[in-house]
Design an enzyme around this catalytic site. Structure first.
Site, PDB file in Angstrom:
ATOM      1  N   SER A 142       0.862  -1.189   0.000  1.00 44.51           N
ATOM      2  CA  SER A 142       0.000   0.000   0.000  1.00 44.51           C
ATOM      3  C   SER A 142       0.889   1.226   0.000  1.00 44.51           C
ATOM      4  O   SER A 142       2.023   1.190   0.511  1.00 44.51           O
ATOM      5  CB  SER A 142      -0.900   0.019   1.238  1.00 44.51           C
ATOM      6  OG  SER A 142      -1.538   1.279   1.401  1.00 44.51           O
ATOM      7  N   TYR A 160      -2.145  -1.317  10.249  1.00 49.79           N
ATOM      8  CA  TYR A 160      -2.256  -1.482   8.801  1.00 49.79           C
ATOM      9  C   TYR A 160      -1.042  -0.879   8.098  1.00 49.79           C
ATOM     10  O   TYR A 160      -0.394  -1.549   7.280  1.00 49.79           O
ATOM     11  CB  TYR A 160      -3.538  -0.827   8.285  1.00 49.79           C
ATOM     12  CG  TYR A 160      -3.710  -0.970   6.797  1.00 49.79           C
ATOM     13  CD1 TYR A 160      -4.110  -2.189   6.250  1.00 49.79           C
ATOM     14  CD2 TYR A 160      -3.456   0.082   5.926  1.00 49.79           C
ATOM     15  CE1 TYR A 160      -4.253  -2.349   4.877  1.00 49.79           C
ATOM     16  CE2 TYR A 160      -3.602  -0.064   4.561  1.00 49.79           C
ATOM     17  CZ  TYR A 160      -3.992  -1.283   4.041  1.00 49.79           C
ATOM     18  OH  TYR A 160      -4.129  -1.440   2.688  1.00 49.79           O
TER      19      TYR A 160
END
Length: 263
Positions: free
Chosen positions: A140, A153
């Protein structure tokens, strides 16, 4: 499965990015092994892809955050080497850590880090048998963006990026392709699954799962090791890499900075 093209495995395949990867790989002629938790979604996708592309599609309903489910897929990859692994399964556990709690953070680590690591190594062992293969790990852009609402995350995606880049160095002299893909905001069910609205980002920040996967596969075909589909200026990446290397060079200089020696 005896397709000479080989078998492509996609985790988190029931929707969004994973389902799009499944479609594109089927279109390229790969037989598929699709893994996700939602049996109905997997069955529907498998039927469509098999009918549309004439490939064999097998599904496994697994929760890869569960150790026994993970071990089942890992054993399968060791026993039956595949041609492609798309490590797409992941979770966000978004929100303040005090609200989401330690259990949610641990579950994220088991899926985003432990499962991805073990499956990567299992796939690479199989690639070693044939001497080639493709491993794609979905990271990401938040690998570079610490987030007050996504501590675990963003941390997990930084792990995915560094883990994947280290593997690339390890297998640099082989025919094995290893790619890290860094999506930004994507129009999928990701935020809805966290109980968050898509308005967490402005509409202009999003691209579709189709656009992401098509760009990522184009990057893989070009031999890219890191693909950031929404990075318009390659020079910016060159600047980041240059600073990273300069940082590593300086911090291995064997001396303490003057500012820490002042009395």
């Amino acid at each position: 499965m005896s397709n000479p093209q080989g078998v492509a495995v996609v985790t988190g395949a029931s929707s969004g990015i994973g389902a799009t990867y499944a479609d594109r790989l089927a279109a390229q002629g790969y037989d598929l092994l699709l893994v996700a938790r939602r049996a109905d979604r997997l069955a529907e996708l498998a039927a469509r892809l098999s009918a549309q592309y004439g490939v064999q599609v097998e599904t496994l309903v697994l929760d890869l955050a569960n150790a026994s489910d993970l071990a089942r897929l890992e054993a399968r990859l060791h026993a039956e080497p595949v041609a492609v692994l798309i490590n797409n399964a992941g979770v966000g556990a978004l929100g303040p850590t005090a609200a989401t709690g330690a259990d949610a953070q641990e579950a994220l680590i088991r899926l985003n880090i432990v499962a991805l690591t073990r499956l990567s190594l299992a796939a690479l062992a199989g690639f070693g048998t044939s001497g080639e293969g493709a491993l794609v790990n979905i990271a990401s852009v938040l690998a570079y963006g610490p987030s007050a609402g996504g501590a675990s995350y963003s941390g997990s995606k930084a792990y995915v990026l560094n883990f994947t880049r280290s593997l690339q160095q390890e297998y640099a002299d082989s025919r094995i392709r290893i790619q890290a893909v860094l999506p930004g905001p994507i129009r999928t069910e990701f935020f809805k699954a966290q109980g968050l609205p898509d308005s967490i980002f402005p509409d202009t920040a999003y691209i579709s799962a189709d656009a992401l996967v098509d760009a990522a596969l184009a990057g893989l075909a070009k031999g890219e090791q890191i693909t950031v589909p929404t990075l318009v200026s390659p020079a910016l990446w060159d600047d980041i890499e240059g600073k990273r290397l300069a940082f590593l060079g300086e911090v291995t200089g064997g001396r303490v900075a003057e500012r820490y020696l002042q009395t």
